[in-house]
Design a protein around this motif. Structure first.
Motif, PDB file in Angstrom:
ATOM      1  N   TYR A 165     -14.105 -19.578 -27.711  1.00 45.03           N
ATOM      2  CA  TYR A 165     -13.100 -19.141 -28.679  1.00 45.03           C
ATOM      3  C   TYR A 165     -13.463 -17.784 -29.279  1.00 45.03           C
ATOM      4  O   TYR A 165     -12.588 -16.968 -29.561  1.00 45.03           O
ATOM      5  CB  TYR A 165     -12.908 -20.201 -29.771  1.00 45.03           C
ATOM      6  N   THR A 175     -12.514 -15.244 -26.528  1.00 44.11           N
ATOM      7  CA  THR A 175     -11.071 -15.055 -26.376  1.00 44.11           C
ATOM      8  C   THR A 175     -10.538 -14.152 -27.477  1.00 44.11           C
ATOM      9  O   THR A 175      -9.724 -13.258 -27.233  1.00 44.11           O
ATOM     10  CB  THR A 175     -10.355 -16.417 -26.411  1.00 44.11           C
ATOM     11  N   LEU A 176     -11.023 -14.382 -28.683  1.00 46.75           N
ATOM     12  CA  LEU A 176     -10.596 -13.562 -29.811  1.00 46.75           C
ATOM     13  C   LEU A 176     -11.070 -12.117 -29.633  1.00 46.75           C
ATOM     14  O   LEU A 176     -10.293 -11.170 -29.807  1.00 46.75           O
ATOM     15  CB  LEU A 176     -11.149 -14.159 -31.119  1.00 46.75           C
ATOM     16  N   LYS A 186      -9.125 -10.149 -27.263  1.00 43.28           N
ATOM     17  CA  LYS A 186      -7.810  -9.776 -27.808  1.00 43.28           C
ATOM     18  C   LYS A 186      -7.916  -8.463 -28.597  1.00 43.28           C
ATOM     19  O   LYS A 186      -6.986  -7.662 -28.581  1.00 43.28           O
ATOM     20  CB  LYS A 186      -7.299 -10.904 -28.714  1.00 43.28           C
ATOM     21  N   GLU A 199       0.277 -12.354 -31.156  1.00 42.37           N
ATOM     22  CA  GLU A 199      -0.680 -12.986 -30.242  1.00 42.37           C
ATOM     23  C   GLU A 199      -2.084 -12.998 -30.836  1.00 42.37           C
ATOM     24  O   GLU A 199      -2.815 -13.974 -30.709  1.00 42.37           O
ATOM     25  CB  GLU A 199      -0.688 -12.248 -28.893  1.00 42.37           C
ATOM     26  N   THR A 217      -4.281 -16.248 -31.586  1.00 40.90           N
ATOM     27  CA  THR A 217      -5.629 -16.385 -31.035  1.00 40.90           C
ATOM     28  C   THR A 217      -6.630 -16.665 -32.148  1.00 40.90           C
ATOM     29  O   THR A 217      -7.521 -17.493 -32.012  1.00 40.90           O
ATOM     30  CB  THR A 217      -6.033 -15.095 -30.279  1.00 40.90           C
ATOM     31  N   SER A 240      -6.297 -20.244 -33.423  1.00 44.61           N
ATOM     32  CA  SER A 240      -6.906 -21.177 -32.492  1.00 44.61           C
ATOM     33  C   SER A 240      -8.435 -21.187 -32.682  1.00 44.61           C
ATOM     34  O   SER A 240      -9.065 -22.246 -32.771  1.00 44.61           O
ATOM     35  CB  SER A 240      -6.540 -20.750 -31.069  1.00 44.61           C
ATOM     36  N   THR A 245     -10.425  -9.161 -37.093  1.00 46.33           N
ATOM     37  CA  THR A 245      -9.065  -9.698 -36.999  1.00 46.33           C
ATOM     38  C   THR A 245      -8.229  -9.164 -38.151  1.00 46.33           C
ATOM     39  O   THR A 245      -7.116  -8.650 -37.966  1.00 46.33           O
ATOM     40  CB  THR A 245      -9.074 -11.241 -37.083  1.00 46.33           C
TER      41      THR A 245
END
Length: 599
Positions: free
Chosen positions: A515, A518-519, A522, A548, A552, A555, A580
């Motif tokens: 995770y 994935t972040l 992004k 998106e 992300t 999640s 983020t």
RNA sequence: GGGGGCGUAGCUCAGUUGGAUAGAGCAACGGUUUUCUAAACCGUAGGUCACAGGUUCGAGCCCUGUCGCCCCUGCCA
């Protein structure tokens, strides 16, 4: 290679260099080969080289073999560090590229503030001087829903361009020289109304709106009043002091009312040069265009034919020339637009001019651009790049232009007020314990943010269906969904007692779990989304990306604990939260949407 | 007549020079909370990409035709 913001581009340049350094390869690929690295489906990698397939087709070679040749050259090159990137040939001949954890972590470590982003993006446009023509407010009329899109889309595009280094001039080209002033002056004089006594510009504008309706009605009842109005207009145009003063008061009231809307919607303008400003500048246009033989008389009017374009050609069944002076000798908006483009060249040194209007004016701008190109090049003026950015209609749930229930045009202020009210009731319901002042502040940001985001998140050339519940929902591609993520992250920071310094990590770290990765992957797509939004001036690409990213993050948030007993894990997750938030806030700011600390 | 836009899941929308099994959100159904804001997350189901041809290794995307909707088409802006 460089760990730059737009890492895909630096990869592209590196691969280009590798090809140039390798004579055999260059011979094989030719000069035209473009690796075109772009975002890949995450299951394949971070980026993808697709250029092999069309080239193999062109050369009649096996695409996989060609991909292999290129890949061998890349992998044997000193310029690519193998522990940073993984290459893989897949499918018919794609080359998938995956950033390894160390490169990903390094990118994240370096890009820790808005300034770091800005230092790279500011070079994208090489300080090109651009005039953006928006939001082209009108005068003597209250703003309505039709003014929403030019303000919202215009501001977003302006901010995108500025962020990427354009030297931008925002010119509000108002319609302040229309025939409606004759009627208005007639009514003002007839009713002996002193509009200088109006104090609140918004109320004054409502009054003016009403007076104009009254005037039109009176003219209908008593046609002789039409002559009176026409005469007032003529007096105005000749510079009669009384009428000029009345006109100025009306324009001032309008501008003040619009300024208030601009303030609420976060719109900035540098100049307000309306049609009236160009009224003494149109004669030069007629003269130059006539002398050059570009313009000619037709049915009493001065027009420009563009025979090379079928629909504007004089041979067309229904001729459609560019009418630059009416048969009564008066100017129209073609005349003033031509005078305006010249002024922008001579006084602003515009290298580029961007016009924002709705879709219905496409023919006008096509004709304007054709005329300007011929005129400027024949005169030896430098020809700026001219762009028309247009959009579709806001529709109601019945798929017809959005109106009130009784079928009237919705006032822009009413729309804003309703957005804030609705946001307030949602906020109160979700978080009743907030202080009143706080609730109102949040309602304001969420309501206006939702209204703007709804306008920006769909492709601008398409009509879109207006839906209060959808735009204010916390689910889906909406402002509240994005704003909520920012608020949540602040909540984590508060709980973690984060010190400001802890995010500016000088020491390296490594992201680990699925995770986290994935972040992180992004994040590196942000500049690509920005670039894409800029390439065709379509802000929705940026919206889609931010949505998106938020998804992300959510999640990640639901699967990994940020506040953790292991400080190494906590530190890197705090960093991920911070990045983020940084990208979300930056993205929303570029779109012209205000964020809130908590919700 | 000419021009522009559009037609993708029940609804609202994405889909980047033609590229891998066409994706989201809502609505439907089922799950997740002693845990950092559940305003969230995870899963199931849902498609003849308007229709018919063509181009090619490959088409939602390009070409031709057809149907349907919206908008513009000489002196408003």
């Amino acid at each position: 290679m460089e760990v730059s913001l737009l890492i895909a581009r630096s990869l592209e340049q590196t691969i280009d260099q590798i090809i140039r350094d390798n004579q055999e390869l260059q011979k094989l690929l030719g000069n035209s080969f473009d690796p075109i690295i772009r975002a890949a489906d995450p299951k394949f990698g971070d980026f993808q080289i697709n250029g092999i397939l069309p080239l193999a087709k062109q050369l009649g070679l096996n695409p996989r073999a060609l991909a292999m040749t290129l890949l061998e050259a890349i992998e044997s090159s000193q310029q690519i560090h193998k522990h940073y990137l993984t290459f893989e040939i897949a499918g018919p001949g794609f080359i998938n590229i995956r950033l390894n954890k160390s490169l990903l972590s390094e990118w994240i470590r370096i890009h820790h503030s808005e300034n770091v982003f800005k230092n790279e993006t500011k070079h994208w446009f090489k300080t090109q001087k651009t005039v953006i023509d928006f939001p082209s407010a009108n005068t003597a009329k209250q703003a309505h829903i039709g003014h929403l899109r030019p303000m919202v889309i215009g501001e977003a595009i302006a901010r995108m361009l500025e962020f990427c280094g354009t030297k931008l001039i925002r010119d509000n080209h108002i319609g302040d020289w229309g025939t409606n002033f004759g009627t208005l002056i007639m009514v003002l004089k007839r009713n002996k109304i002193d509009i200088s006594k109006f104090e609140d510009p918004e109320k004054a504008l409502i009054q003016i709106d009403r007076l104009y309706k009254e005037g039109s009605h009176l003219e209908k009842m008593d046609p002789s009043l039409r002559d009176t109005s026409r005469n007032e207009l003529l007096l105005l145009q000749k510079g009669d002091p009384t009428n000029i003063q009345l006109w100025q008061s009306i324009v001032q009231i309008s501008n003040q009312a619009f300024d208030h809307l601009f303030e609420q919607l976060g719109v900035r303008t540098d100049y307000t040069l309306g049609e009236s400003f160009y009224r003494d500048k149109v004669d030069r246009i007629y003269q130059e265009l006539s002398e050059l033989g570009i313009a000619e008389e037709s049915e009493g009017a001065l027009v420009v034919w563009h025979d090379e374009v079928k629909k504007f050609s004089r041979d067309n069944k229904q001729p459609f020339p560019f009418n630059i002076r009416k048969k009564d000798g008066a100017s129209n908006y073609a005349s003033t637009d031509l005078a305006t483009v010249l002024y922008r060249l001579e006084h602003f040194d515009a290298e580029s001019v961007i016009y924002l209007t709705d879709s219905r004016q496409q023919d006008h701008f096509q004709q304007l651009f054709l005329t300007t190109n011929k005129w400027f090049s024949q005169k030896g003026y430098s020809v700026p790049e001219l762009k028309h950015v247009w959009w579709g209609t806001i529709l109601g749930s019945d798929n017809k232009p959005f109106k009130t229930k009784s079928g009237e045009t919705i006032k822009l202020q009413a729309l804003i007020d309703e957005a804030v009210e609705r946001a307030y009731s949602v906020v109160s319901q979700k978080n009743p314990n907030l202080e009143e002042e706080e609730k109102q502040k949040i309602a304001h940001a969420v309501g206006i943010g939702a209204l703007k985001y709804a306008d920006l998140s769909s492709n601008r050339t398409q009509d879109y269906v207006f839906d209060w519940d959808r735009m204010l929902s916390f689910e889906g591609n909406t402002a509240p969904y994005l704003l909520y993520v920012i608020a949540r992250i602040n909540s984590i920071f508060k709980k973690a007692n984060r010190q400001e310094q802890s995010i500016h990590t000088d020491t390296s770290f490594s992201i680990e779990t699925e995770y986290e990765q994935t972040l992180a992957r992004k994040f590196i797509q942000f500049p690509i989304a920005l670039e894409q939004a800029l390439s065709d001036l379509r802000p929705h690409f940026l919206c889609t990306y931010l949505f998106e990213l938020a998804g992300t993050f959510n999640s990640f948030y639901n699967h990994e604990k940020v506040i953790h007993e292991d400080m190494e894990i906590q530190t890197r997750r705090i960093i991920l939260c911070h990045r983020t938030q940084l990208i979300l806030e930056l993205g929303l700011t570029i779109l012209g949407i205000d964020t809130v600390e908590h919700m």
